[in-house]
Design a protein around this motif. Structure first.
Motif, PDB file in Angstrom:
ATOM      1  N   GLU A   1       3.210 -14.329  -7.296  1.00  0.00           N
ATOM      2  CA  GLU A   1       2.911 -15.698  -6.855  1.00  0.00           C
ATOM      3  C   GLU A   1       4.098 -16.632  -7.130  1.00  0.00           C
ATOM      4  OE1 GLU A   1       0.421 -16.016  -4.896  1.00  0.00           O
ATOM      5  OE2 GLU A   1       1.124 -18.074  -4.639  1.00  0.00           O
ATOM      6  N   ARG A   2       4.752 -16.436  -8.286  1.00  0.00           N
ATOM      7  CA  ARG A   2       5.932 -17.268  -8.590  1.00  0.00           C
ATOM      8  C   ARG A   2       7.025 -17.026  -7.560  1.00  0.00           C
ATOM      9  NH1 ARG A   2       4.306 -16.143 -13.874  1.00  0.00           N
ATOM     10  NH2 ARG A   2       5.780 -14.434 -14.242  1.00  0.00           N
ATOM     11  N   VAL A   3       7.217 -15.760  -7.176  1.00  0.00           N
ATOM     12  CA  VAL A   3       8.268 -15.456  -6.188  1.00  0.00           C
ATOM     13  C   VAL A   3       7.882 -16.017  -4.816  1.00  0.00           C
ATOM     14  CG1 VAL A   3       9.524 -13.591  -5.006  1.00  0.00           C
ATOM     15  CG2 VAL A   3       9.081 -13.448  -7.466  1.00  0.00           C
ATOM     16  N   ARG A   4       6.601 -15.932  -4.470  1.00  0.00           N
ATOM     17  CA  ARG A   4       6.116 -16.494  -3.204  1.00  0.00           C
ATOM     18  C   ARG A   4       6.428 -17.999  -3.124  1.00  0.00           C
ATOM     19  NH1 ARG A   4       3.016 -13.126  -0.355  1.00  0.00           N
ATOM     20  NH2 ARG A   4       2.234 -11.671  -1.887  1.00  0.00           N
TER      21      ARG A   4
ATOM     22  N   SER B   1       7.132   1.170  -7.731  1.00  0.00           N
ATOM     23  CA  SER B   1       5.888   1.003  -8.504  1.00  0.00           C
ATOM     24  C   SER B   1       6.102   1.380  -9.965  1.00  0.00           C
ATOM     25  CB  SER B   1       4.789   1.898  -7.920  1.00  0.00           C
ATOM     26  OG  SER B   1       5.105   3.267  -8.135  1.00  0.00           O
ATOM     27  N   LEU B   2       7.366   1.493 -10.381  1.00  0.00           N
ATOM     28  CA  LEU B   2       7.650   2.131 -11.674  1.00  0.00           C
ATOM     29  C   LEU B   2       8.103   1.158 -12.769  1.00  0.00           C
ATOM     30  CD1 LEU B   2       9.677   5.079 -10.059  1.00  0.00           C
ATOM     31  CD2 LEU B   2       7.320   5.218 -10.881  1.00  0.00           C
ATOM     32  N   GLY B   3       8.334  -0.103 -12.420  1.00  0.00           N
ATOM     33  CA  GLY B   3       8.810  -1.063 -13.426  1.00  0.00           C
ATOM     34  C   GLY B   3       7.998  -2.349 -13.369  1.00  0.00           C
ATOM     35  N   ASP B   4       8.551  -3.430 -13.972  1.00  0.00           N
ATOM     36  CA  ASP B   4       7.841  -4.721 -13.922  1.00  0.00           C
ATOM     37  C   ASP B   4       7.880  -5.299 -12.519  1.00  0.00           C
ATOM     38  OD1 ASP B   4       6.925  -5.540 -16.721  1.00  0.00           O
ATOM     39  OD2 ASP B   4       8.903  -4.692 -17.045  1.00  0.00           O
ATOM     40  N   PHE B   5       9.010  -5.119 -11.835  1.00  0.00           N
ATOM     41  CA  PHE B   5       9.055  -5.392 -10.398  1.00  0.00           C
ATOM     42  C   PHE B   5      10.179  -4.552  -9.814  1.00  0.00           C
ATOM     43  CE2 PHE B   5      12.373  -8.532 -11.524  1.00  0.00           C
ATOM     44  CZ  PHE B   5      13.290  -8.369 -10.481  1.00  0.00           C
ATOM     45  N   ALA B   6      10.164  -4.445  -8.480  1.00  0.00           N
ATOM     46  CA  ALA B   6      11.235  -3.716  -7.783  1.00  0.00           C
ATOM     47  C   ALA B   6      11.727  -4.554  -6.625  1.00  0.00           C
ATOM     48  CB  ALA B   6      10.721  -2.370  -7.266  1.00  0.00           C
TER      49      ALA B   6
ATOM     50  N   GLU C   1       0.839  -1.200   0.000  1.00  0.00           N
ATOM     51  CA  GLU C   1       0.000   0.000   0.000  1.00  0.00           C
ATOM     52  C   GLU C   1       0.878   1.255   0.000  1.00  0.00           C
ATOM     53  OE1 GLU C   1      -2.856   0.338   3.182  1.00  0.00           O
ATOM     54  OE2 GLU C   1      -3.437   2.313   2.393  1.00  0.00           O
ATOM     55  N   TYR C   2       1.920   1.227   0.809  1.00  0.00           N
ATOM     56  CA  TYR C   2       2.829   2.375   0.895  1.00  0.00           C
ATOM     57  C   TYR C   2       3.443   2.688  -0.483  1.00  0.00           C
ATOM     58  CZ  TYR C   2       6.771   5.285   2.299  1.00  0.00           C
ATOM     59  OH  TYR C   2       7.677   6.316   2.405  1.00  0.00           O
ATOM     60  N   CYS C   3       3.837   1.638  -1.195  1.00  0.00           N
ATOM     61  CA  CYS C   3       4.486   1.838  -2.512  1.00  0.00           C
ATOM     62  C   CYS C   3       3.460   2.066  -3.617  1.00  0.00           C
ATOM     63  CB  CYS C   3       5.339   0.625  -2.881  1.00  0.00           C
ATOM     64  SG  CYS C   3       6.775   0.413  -1.821  1.00  0.00           S
ATOM     65  N   GLY C   4       2.185   1.764  -3.355  1.00  0.00           N
ATOM     66  CA  GLY C   4       1.164   1.924  -4.388  1.00  0.00           C
ATOM     67  C   GLY C   4       1.217   0.816  -5.426  1.00  0.00           C
ATOM     68  N   VAL C   5       1.439  -0.425  -4.962  1.00  0.00           N
ATOM     69  CA  VAL C   5       1.455  -1.572  -5.881  1.00  0.00           C
ATOM     70  C   VAL C   5       0.461  -2.627  -5.414  1.00  0.00           C
ATOM     71  CG1 VAL C   5       3.848  -1.322  -6.659  1.00  0.00           C
ATOM     72  CG2 VAL C   5       3.358  -2.692  -4.611  1.00  0.00           C
ATOM     73  N   GLY C   6       0.165  -3.581  -6.292  1.00  0.00           N
ATOM     74  CA  GLY C   6      -0.798  -4.623  -5.964  1.00  0.00           C
ATOM     75  C   GLY C   6      -0.237  -5.703  -5.054  1.00  0.00           C
ATOM     76  N   SER C   7       1.064  -6.005  -5.170  1.00  0.00           N
ATOM     77  CA  SER C   7       1.630  -7.131  -4.412  1.00  0.00           C
ATOM     78  C   SER C   7       3.008  -6.799  -3.870  1.00  0.00           C
ATOM     79  CB  SER C   7       1.810  -8.367  -5.310  1.00  0.00           C
ATOM     80  OG  SER C   7       0.615  -8.732  -5.928  1.00  0.00           O
ATOM     81  N   ALA C   8       3.292  -7.347  -2.693  1.00  0.00           N
ATOM     82  CA  ALA C   8       4.640  -7.283  -2.125  1.00  0.00           C
ATOM     83  C   ALA C   8       4.943  -8.654  -1.531  1.00  0.00           C
ATOM     84  CB  ALA C   8       4.718  -6.202  -1.051  1.00  0.00           C
ATOM     85  N   VAL C   9       6.149  -9.135  -1.768  1.00  0.00           N
ATOM     86  CA  VAL C   9       6.537 -10.465  -1.274  1.00  0.00           C
ATOM     87  C   VAL C   9       7.800 -10.321  -0.432  1.00  0.00           C
ATOM     88  CG1 VAL C   9       7.075 -12.842  -1.928  1.00  0.00           C
ATOM     89  CG2 VAL C   9       5.647 -11.440  -3.441  1.00  0.00           C
TER      90      VAL C   9
ATOM     91  N   ASP D   1       2.237  -7.153 -10.932  1.00  0.00           N
ATOM     92  CA  ASP D   1       1.986  -8.390 -11.674  1.00  0.00           C
ATOM     93  C   ASP D   1       1.721  -9.511 -10.652  1.00  0.00           C
ATOM     94  OD1 ASP D   1       2.263 -10.801 -13.021  1.00  0.00           O
ATOM     95  OD2 ASP D   1       3.857 -10.080 -14.336  1.00  0.00           O
ATOM     96  N   ALA D   2       0.448  -9.835 -10.470  1.00  0.00           N
ATOM     97  CA  ALA D   2       0.068 -10.792  -9.419  1.00  0.00           C
ATOM     98  C   ALA D   2       0.667 -12.176  -9.682  1.00  0.00           C
ATOM     99  CB  ALA D   2      -1.455 -10.885  -9.339  1.00  0.00           C
TER     100      ALA D   2
END
Ligand SMILES: Cc1ncc(COP(=O)(O)O)c(C=O)c1O
Length: 370
Positions: free
Chosen positions: A209-212, A176-181, A50-58, A204-205
């Motif tokens: 999930e792959r990283v999880r 929140s600026l690339g494919d992942f960070a 939420e802080y970064c403004g993205v859908g997922s964090a792992v 990218d959900a």
């Protein structure tokens, strides 16, 4: 800590301001005993996303793991090239190597020390799969240029945001600026754990999930392993500490910006090259880095006067012994190589006092005037 009166960073000063909150959070983990992927891991992932403004964090065990697992999840591997700056901490490149791909180094922009997008364009080959931009010292890289370049050539764009927690570019957070960070929570970072920890952020959900799965033995469900993978989990105790610290991050970054503004005001015109901030950028000054022509002398004399400094980084990645097999020579990246001989990081941490910034600036002015 060194004998210097003004250290480069003072973790104990920060701990003193949050000790009670941290002790309570850690105590609660001890009470629950949910040490592995416990409640605080999921909660911190949600709060940081939420802080970064993205859908997922792992959550993972380090910034290096976030970079490596993210690259693997993008499908980057043997035979692929990833373009990345020679001026960074080695982990940006070693993550590419561990994924089985080849880091292709480019020079940096002389003002921001981040990736030179024109150089990146010239480095593209038919093997290039991705560009990894690094938001060095807390200043976001040129992501508009990098995104356009990636778009033109069908490449993935990776953010190494390990030094840029909370930084913004045109109102959007780093992460929140690339494919992942990838973020590192190494203790000295703007958001630092009490040990090693890291995070991958993405919109990218499926990648998340792959990283999880990859961080947890390739497990989809308990004892159901869909890929051969590692144990790269974020520790629950670290997540509990990081949840407490995330609540203070914006205040701490504000203090860093004030220290930076004071340094810049006091050091203007003294003969050193001072850090620049590009339009649209909210810098978070993980480091306040100046360039001094007679660097070694300045560093030694400041130490004598009780002021600690750092070098980020004295040896560019392409000239590191670890990469000697690549046969890179001095002279390949002139901006990076010259900066490596001149860069000095001045004391920078939120709890630094204005009178300490003034002391550092006064000592520098008197030393460079001689
Ligand atoms: C730019 C950069 N990339 C990657 C890393 C690796 O992070 P970690 O030490 O958590 O593996 C760091 C920090 O150490 C870093 O500064």
């Amino acid at each position: 800590m060194s004998a210097c009166e003004i250290p480069l960073i003072d973790l104990r000063a920060q701990h003193a301001t949050i000790a009670a909150e941290v002790e309570q959070a850690v105590h609660e983990v001890m009470e629950r005993c949910d040490f592995i992927l416990g409640r605080d891991v999921g909660a911190f992932e949600a709060e940081f996303a939420e802080y970064c403004g993205v859908g997922s964090a792992v959550g993972v065990d380090s910034g290096l793991s976030a970079l490596e697992l993210g690259l693997r999840a993008l499908g980057v591997g043997p035979g692929d090239e990833v373009i990345t700056p020679a001026n960074s901490f080695i982990a940006s490149s070693s993550a590419i190597s561990f994924a089985g791909a080849t880091p292709v180094w480019v020079d940096c922009d002389p003002e921001t020390y981040c990736i030179d997008v024109d150089a990146a364009r010239r480095a593209i080959t038919e093997r290039t799969r991705a560009i990894m931009a690094v938001h060095l010292y807390g200043h976001p890289a040129d992501m508009d240029g990098s995104l356009a370049l990636a778009g033109d050539h069908g490449l993935k764009l990776v953010e190494d945001a390990c030094q840029a927690h909370g930084a913004r570019l045109n109102g959007r957070r780093a992460g929140s600026l690339g494919d992942f960070a990838a973020f590192s929570f190494y203790p000295a970072k703007n958001l630092g754990a009490y040990g090693d920890a890291g995070m991958l952020t993405t919109n990218d959900a499926e990648l998340a999930e792959r990283v999880r799965t990859m961080r947890n033995y390739g497990q989809r469900r308990k004892y159901e392993h869909v890929t051969m993978a590692w144990n790269r989990r974020l520790d629950t105790v670290q997540a509990a500490v990081l949840r407490v610290k995330l609540r203070h991050l914006d205040t701490w970054n504000g203090a860093r910006r004030r220290h930076a503004a004071l340094y810049s005001r006091l050091l203007e015109g003294c003969g050193l090259t001072l850090p620049q901030t590009r339009p649209g950028v909210e810098h978070v000054f993980h480091q306040y880095v100046v360039q001094a022509p007679a660097r070694e002398k300045l560093v030694a004399e400041l130490a004598e006067r009780g002021v600690a400094t750092g070098l980020h980084y004295p040896v560019p990645i392409h000239l590191q012994e670890a990469y000697r097999g690549r046969g890179m020579r001095r002279g390949s990246f002139p901006v990076t190589e010259q900066a490596a001989t001149r860069l000095v990081s001045l004391p920078m941490y939120p709890e630094l006092r204005p009178d300490q910034v003034e002391r550092v600036a006064e000592e520098i002015r008197s030393l460079v005037a001689r």
